[in-house]
Scaffold this motif. Structure first.
Motif, PDB file in Angstrom:
ATOM      1  N   CYS A 100       0.842  -1.192   0.000  1.00 31.00           N
ATOM      2  CA  CYS A 100       0.000   0.000   0.000  1.00 31.00           C
ATOM      3  C   CYS A 100       0.882   1.250   0.000  1.00 31.00           C
ATOM      4  O   CYS A 100       1.991   1.236   0.544  1.00 31.00           O
ATOM      5  N   CYS A 153      -5.264   4.740   0.261  1.00 26.72           N
ATOM      6  CA  CYS A 153      -4.236   3.936  -0.399  1.00 26.72           C
ATOM      7  C   CYS A 153      -4.211   4.290  -1.879  1.00 26.72           C
ATOM      8  O   CYS A 153      -5.123   3.927  -2.629  1.00 26.72           O
ATOM      9  N   HIS A 178      -3.751   1.159  -4.471  1.00 23.49           N
ATOM     10  CA  HIS A 178      -4.864   0.274  -4.805  1.00 23.49           C
ATOM     11  C   HIS A 178      -6.173   1.011  -5.056  1.00 23.49           C
ATOM     12  O   HIS A 178      -7.212   0.360  -5.262  1.00 23.49           O
ATOM     13  N   CYS A 209      -6.726  -0.889   3.984  1.00 27.69           N
ATOM     14  CA  CYS A 209      -6.903  -1.135   2.557  1.00 27.69           C
ATOM     15  C   CYS A 209      -7.271  -2.623   2.412  1.00 27.69           C
ATOM     16  O   CYS A 209      -6.659  -3.479   3.058  1.00 27.69           O
ATOM     17  N   HIS A 256      -6.544  -4.736   0.273  1.00 33.30           N
ATOM     18  CA  HIS A 256      -5.397  -5.558  -0.122  1.00 33.30           C
ATOM     19  C   HIS A 256      -4.543  -5.902   1.100  1.00 33.30           C
ATOM     20  O   HIS A 256      -4.099  -7.044   1.247  1.00 33.30           O
TER      21      HIS A 256
HETATM   22 ZN   LIG Z   1      -3.532  -0.762  -0.512  1.00 33.42          ZN
END
Ligand SMILES: [Zn+2]
Length: 123
Positions: free
Chosen positions: A87, A95, A98, A109, A111
């Motif tokens: 990130c 972020c 992403h 985030c 992810h």
């Molecule tokens: Zn991220």
């Protein structure tokens, strides 16, 4: 230590007819476990037999597990969907890497959250 690994589906030569394939294969594998438990079939020494028996029993459970059970398809899906890049947060906490630009304080985030989940479940 990994608690879950992904293996190719066991090759099951036959199973009951007229039932879904996953159920037929799980039924076959459970029959093998019953033969091992009854002493009808042995595989190597007692440690090898126990390991093979447990592997077969686990495969039967996975075949009939609901799709949401981690260890079937979900871990692989998450692994395929997450971005490997780390990130990159902007000064608002979003972020940039992403595209999650409006994260609130305390929110992760997705992810990063997915990577943490995979690490937690041992994938
Ligand atoms: Zn991220």
């Amino acid at each position: 230590m990994l608690t879950t690994i992904t293996l190719p589906r066991p090759h099951v030569p036959t199973g009951p007819q007229g039932v879904p394939e996953d159920h037929a294969d799980a039924d076959y594998l459970r029959a093998v476990v019953m033969k091992i438990d009854s002493g009808f079939t042995r595989v190597g020494g007692s440690g090898v037999t126990a390991m093979i028996r447990n592997l077969i029993a686990d495969a039967a459970e996975v075949l009939e597990a609901p799709p949401s059970t981690p260890g079937r398809d979900i871990q692989q899906l998450v692994r395929d969907l997450i971005d490997r890049d780390d990130c990159e947060f902007d000064h608002h906490g979003g972020c940039q890497a992403h595209g999650y630009l409006s994260l609130q304080p305390g929110e992760m985030c997705p992810h990063a959250e997915a990577k943490a989940w995979l690490a937690k479940v041992g994938a």
